[in-house]
Design a protein around this motif. Sequence first.
Motif, short mmCIF file in Angstrom:
data_model
loop_
_atom_site.label_atom_id
_atom_site.label_comp_id
_atom_site.label_asym_id
_atom_site.label_seq_id
_atom_site.Cartn_x
_atom_site.Cartn_y
_atom_site.Cartn_z
N ASP A 97 0.84 -1.19 0.00
CA ASP A 97 0.00 0.00 0.00
C ASP A 97 0.88 1.24 0.00
O ASP A 97 2.07 1.20 0.34
N LYS A 98 0.31 2.37 -0.35
CA LYS A 98 1.10 3.59 -0.56
C LYS A 98 1.80 4.05 0.71
O LYS A 98 2.86 4.68 0.65
N ASP A 99 1.23 3.76 1.88
CA ASP A 99 1.84 4.18 3.14
C ASP A 99 2.68 3.08 3.78
O ASP A 99 3.24 3.27 4.86
N ASP A 100 2.75 1.92 3.10
CA ASP A 100 3.55 0.79 3.57
C ASP A 100 3.18 0.38 5.00
O ASP A 100 4.04 0.11 5.84
N GLN A 101 1.87 0.29 5.25
CA GLN A 101 1.39 -0.07 6.59
C GLN A 101 0.86 -1.49 6.66
O GLN A 101 0.69 -2.03 7.75
N TRP A 102 0.60 -2.09 5.52
CA TRP A 102 0.02 -3.43 5.49
C TRP A 102 1.06 -4.45 5.03
O TRP A 102 2.03 -4.10 4.37
N PRO A 103 0.86 -5.71 5.38
CA PRO A 103 1.82 -6.74 4.94
C PRO A 103 1.98 -6.75 3.43
O PRO A 103 0.99 -6.61 2.69
N HIS A 104 3.21 -6.93 2.97
CA HIS A 104 3.46 -6.98 1.53
C HIS A 104 2.89 -8.26 0.93
O HIS A 104 2.82 -9.30 1.59
N GLU A 105 2.49 -8.17 -0.34
CA GLU A 105 2.03 -9.33 -1.08
C GLU A 105 3.11 -9.75 -2.07
O GLU A 105 3.47 -8.98 -2.95
N LEU A 106 3.62 -10.97 -1.90
CA LEU A 106 4.58 -11.47 -2.88
C LEU A 106 3.91 -11.53 -4.24
O LEU A 106 2.77 -11.96 -4.37
N SER A 107 4.63 -11.09 -5.25
CA SER A 107 4.07 -10.97 -6.59
C SER A 107 5.12 -11.35 -7.61
O SER A 107 6.23 -11.76 -7.25
N MET A 108 4.77 -11.21 -8.89
CA MET A 108 5.74 -11.53 -9.94
C MET A 108 5.46 -10.71 -11.18
O MET A 108 4.31 -10.37 -11.48
N LEU A 109 6.55 -10.37 -11.88
CA LEU A 109 6.46 -9.71 -13.17
C LEU A 109 6.74 -10.76 -14.23
O LEU A 109 7.82 -11.35 -14.28
#
Length: 237
Positions: A97-109
């Motif tokens: 999230d923009k404020d970096d307050q929530w756990p990150h979601e692993l993703s892929m490009l």
Amino acid sequence: MDELEIRTISPKLIKAYREAVYVVHLGDREIALQVNQASSQLAELMKEWEVTTAAFLTAFNPYSQTLDAQENEARQKTMWADALPMCPRIFPGIGRDKDDQWPHELSMLTLGIHLDDVKVLADRYEQNAFLWISNENGFVSLKLRHPIGEPANQELHEWTLGLSQVHMLALLRGSYPDVKWLMTISEAELEHWLFPQYWDLNQPWPLATPDGTAISAGTEMDRMFKLTASGLEKLYS
């Protein structure tokens, strides 16, 4: 889910997707992507791999329902394995999230993947949306897998409370008729679409309309010339 029930995505959630930051890890460096923005770094990466399409997606939190970390990570590993035969190269990443307050979601490009394959992956792993890059210019668009929903009364009430009287009057005049899409965009974009009579012909226009449709880069004057060349008049409402 009832067979007659249609899944929708709330304007508030779409706005969160648009405001999020999507980071690609390239080993010694990172590329940060945002919706409705072009990334020169991504364009360079695509050129390096000789591809003209890419997608950024995750298997975390199906339909935005939070799962525990172990289950999310297992889903992401399986999605990665499913994507491998579909594209020449995959890079890991995270969504935050923009404020970096929530756990990150692993993703892929995924580089060089076909749009239909991305849709299959997104639906298989029950995702509301993914990022799509349709050409080598690195412009990032948000692709929704379900239609936007009508805002709940409380959601609409909270949004309108944040508007000034001038903005409310413009809204009531119908400057941009589809209110639910206006609820998904930034304040700067809202100002643009509610007051077309004040457009500065020398200023760049947004790269996408409120519903996410991409617009070619340029200024309002460029747009006017293009419409005139097409035999169309410039419309302000």
